[in-house]
Write a protein that holds these residues in place. Structure first.
Motif, PDB file in Angstrom:
ATOM      1  N   ARG A   1       0.832  -1.201   0.000  1.00  0.00           N
ATOM      2  CA  ARG A   1       0.000   0.000   0.000  1.00  0.00           C
ATOM      3  C   ARG A   1       0.869   1.254   0.000  1.00  0.00           C
ATOM      4  NH1 ARG A   1      -5.385  -1.407   1.227  1.00  0.00           N
ATOM      5  NH2 ARG A   1      -5.513  -3.472   2.181  1.00  0.00           N
ATOM      6  N   GLY A   2       2.001   1.187   0.627  1.00  0.00           N
ATOM      7  CA  GLY A   2       2.914   2.323   0.625  1.00  0.00           C
ATOM      8  C   GLY A   2       3.393   2.653  -0.765  1.00  0.00           C
ATOM      9  N   PHE A   3       3.714   1.609  -1.533  1.00  0.00           N
ATOM     10  CA  PHE A   3       4.155   1.851  -2.906  1.00  0.00           C
ATOM     11  C   PHE A   3       2.996   2.302  -3.788  1.00  0.00           C
ATOM     12  CE2 PHE A   3       7.932  -0.764  -1.834  1.00  0.00           C
ATOM     13  CZ  PHE A   3       8.861   0.209  -2.122  1.00  0.00           C
ATOM     14  N   ASP A   4       1.784   1.831  -3.495  1.00  0.00           N
ATOM     15  CA  ASP A   4       0.624   2.334  -4.230  1.00  0.00           C
ATOM     16  C   ASP A   4       0.435   3.816  -3.965  1.00  0.00           C
ATOM     17  OD1 ASP A   4       0.098  -0.128  -5.320  1.00  0.00           O
ATOM     18  OD2 ASP A   4      -1.463  -0.652  -3.863  1.00  0.00           O
ATOM     19  N   ALA A   5       0.619   4.225  -2.717  1.00  0.00           N
ATOM     20  CA  ALA A   5       0.499   5.646  -2.383  1.00  0.00           C
ATOM     21  C   ALA A   5       1.570   6.453  -3.098  1.00  0.00           C
ATOM     22  CB  ALA A   5       0.595   5.849  -0.876  1.00  0.00           C
ATOM     23  N   LEU A   6       2.789   5.901  -3.148  1.00  0.00           N
ATOM     24  CA  LEU A   6       3.847   6.602  -3.873  1.00  0.00           C
ATOM     25  C   LEU A   6       3.539   6.677  -5.355  1.00  0.00           C
ATOM     26  CD1 LEU A   6       7.094   5.281  -2.167  1.00  0.00           C
ATOM     27  CD2 LEU A   6       6.028   7.512  -1.921  1.00  0.00           C
ATOM     28  N   GLY A   7       2.876   5.641  -5.888  1.00  0.00           N
ATOM     29  CA  GLY A   7       2.474   5.673  -7.291  1.00  0.00           C
ATOM     30  C   GLY A   7       1.481   6.787  -7.551  1.00  0.00           C
ATOM     31  N   ALA A   8       0.534   6.995  -6.631  1.00  0.00           N
ATOM     32  CA  ALA A   8      -0.439   8.082  -6.778  1.00  0.00           C
ATOM     33  C   ALA A   8       0.262   9.430  -6.685  1.00  0.00           C
ATOM     34  CB  ALA A   8      -1.522   7.972  -5.706  1.00  0.00           C
ATOM     35  N   VAL A   9       1.212   9.562  -5.776  1.00  0.00           N
ATOM     36  CA  VAL A   9       1.980  10.806  -5.664  1.00  0.00           C
ATOM     37  C   VAL A   9       2.761  11.047  -6.952  1.00  0.00           C
ATOM     38  CG1 VAL A   9       3.894  11.925  -4.459  1.00  0.00           C
ATOM     39  CG2 VAL A   9       2.106  10.779  -3.160  1.00  0.00           C
ATOM     40  N   GLY A  10       3.313   9.985  -7.507  1.00  0.00           N
ATOM     41  CA  GLY A  10       4.034  10.105  -8.778  1.00  0.00           C
ATOM     42  C   GLY A  10       3.118  10.572  -9.904  1.00  0.00           C
ATOM     43  N   ASP A  11       1.883  10.079  -9.916  1.00  0.00           N
ATOM     44  CA  ASP A  11       0.917  10.530 -10.927  1.00  0.00           C
ATOM     45  C   ASP A  11       0.618  12.016 -10.767  1.00  0.00           C
ATOM     46  OD1 ASP A  11       0.791   7.966 -11.922  1.00  0.00           O
ATOM     47  OD2 ASP A  11      -1.084   7.461 -10.880  1.00  0.00           O
ATOM     48  N   TYR A  12       0.411  12.458  -9.535  1.00  0.00           N
ATOM     49  CA  TYR A  12       0.164  13.878  -9.292  1.00  0.00           C
ATOM     50  C   TYR A  12       1.374  14.715  -9.682  1.00  0.00           C
ATOM     51  CZ  TYR A  12      -3.798  12.297  -6.462  1.00  0.00           C
ATOM     52  OH  TYR A  12      -4.944  11.720  -6.015  1.00  0.00           O
ATOM     53  N   LEU A  13       2.557  14.218  -9.364  1.00  0.00           N
ATOM     54  CA  LEU A  13       3.781  14.936  -9.702  1.00  0.00           C
ATOM     55  C   LEU A  13       3.928  15.079 -11.213  1.00  0.00           C
ATOM     56  CD1 LEU A  13       6.436  16.137  -8.552  1.00  0.00           C
ATOM     57  CD2 LEU A  13       7.430  13.887  -8.851  1.00  0.00           C
ATOM     58  N   LEU A  14       3.664  14.014 -11.926  1.00  0.00           N
ATOM     59  CA  LEU A  14       3.767  14.047 -13.388  1.00  0.00           C
ATOM     60  C   LEU A  14       2.723  14.984 -13.988  1.00  0.00           C
ATOM     61  CD1 LEU A  14       5.217  12.879 -15.830  1.00  0.00           C
ATOM     62  CD2 LEU A  14       3.537  11.035 -15.849  1.00  0.00           C
ATOM     63  N   ALA A  15       1.498  14.932 -13.488  1.00  0.00           N
ATOM     64  CA  ALA A  15       0.441  15.816 -14.010  1.00  0.00           C
ATOM     65  C   ALA A  15       0.790  17.279 -13.752  1.00  0.00           C
ATOM     66  CB  ALA A  15      -0.901  15.461 -13.358  1.00  0.00           C
ATOM     67  N   GLY A  16       1.311  17.574 -12.569  1.00  0.00           N
ATOM     68  CA  GLY A  16       1.695  18.950 -12.276  1.00  0.00           C
ATOM     69  C   GLY A  16       2.899  19.393 -13.085  1.00  0.00           C
ATOM     70  N   ALA A  17       3.840  18.481 -13.294  1.00  0.00           N
ATOM     71  CA  ALA A  17       5.052  18.826 -14.045  1.00  0.00           C
ATOM     72  C   ALA A  17       4.740  19.136 -15.503  1.00  0.00           C
ATOM     73  CB  ALA A  17       6.061  17.678 -13.956  1.00  0.00           C
ATOM     74  N   ILE A  18       3.698  18.526 -16.042  1.00  0.00           N
ATOM     75  CA  ILE A  18       3.317  18.809 -17.429  1.00  0.00           C
ATOM     76  C   ILE A  18       2.936  20.272 -17.592  1.00  0.00           C
ATOM     77  CG2 ILE A  18       1.509  18.338 -19.144  1.00  0.00           C
ATOM     78  CD1 ILE A  18       1.627  15.414 -18.238  1.00  0.00           C
TER      79      ILE A  18
END
Length: 89
Positions: free
Chosen positions: A55-72
């Protein structure tokens, strides 16, 4: 040597062994009443840690998605602002 052993165990070795046997018997009885086995506790703890890990890595995956969307949005805006400020200088 005997005094150090008593201090380490908290009592004489014989009395400590008797206390441990009595407590082990009580704990074993309680575990039998609730139908618990030592390996059930071990596997439950292992599964808890593994679920927490995944679950921790799933949470990091969601954070990564937000980071990528914001970085765009943020990275091109940053580059444009830097280019416009560079031309003014």
């Amino acid at each position: 040597m005997s005094n150090q052993m008593n201090r380490l165990l908290g009592d004489t070795p014989g009395r400590t062994i008797v206390k441990l046997l009595v407590v082990s018997l009580i704990v074993g009885f309680v575990m039998a009443v609730f139908d618990l086995r030592p390996f059930d506790i071990f596997y439950g703890l292992r599964d808890f840690i593994l679920d927490l890990w995944h679950r921790g890595f799933d949470a990091l995956g969601a954070v990564g998605d937000y980071l990528l969307a914001g970085a765009i949005i943020v990275i091109p805006a940053f580059i444009l602002l830097r280019l416009f400020s560079f031309r003014r200088s």
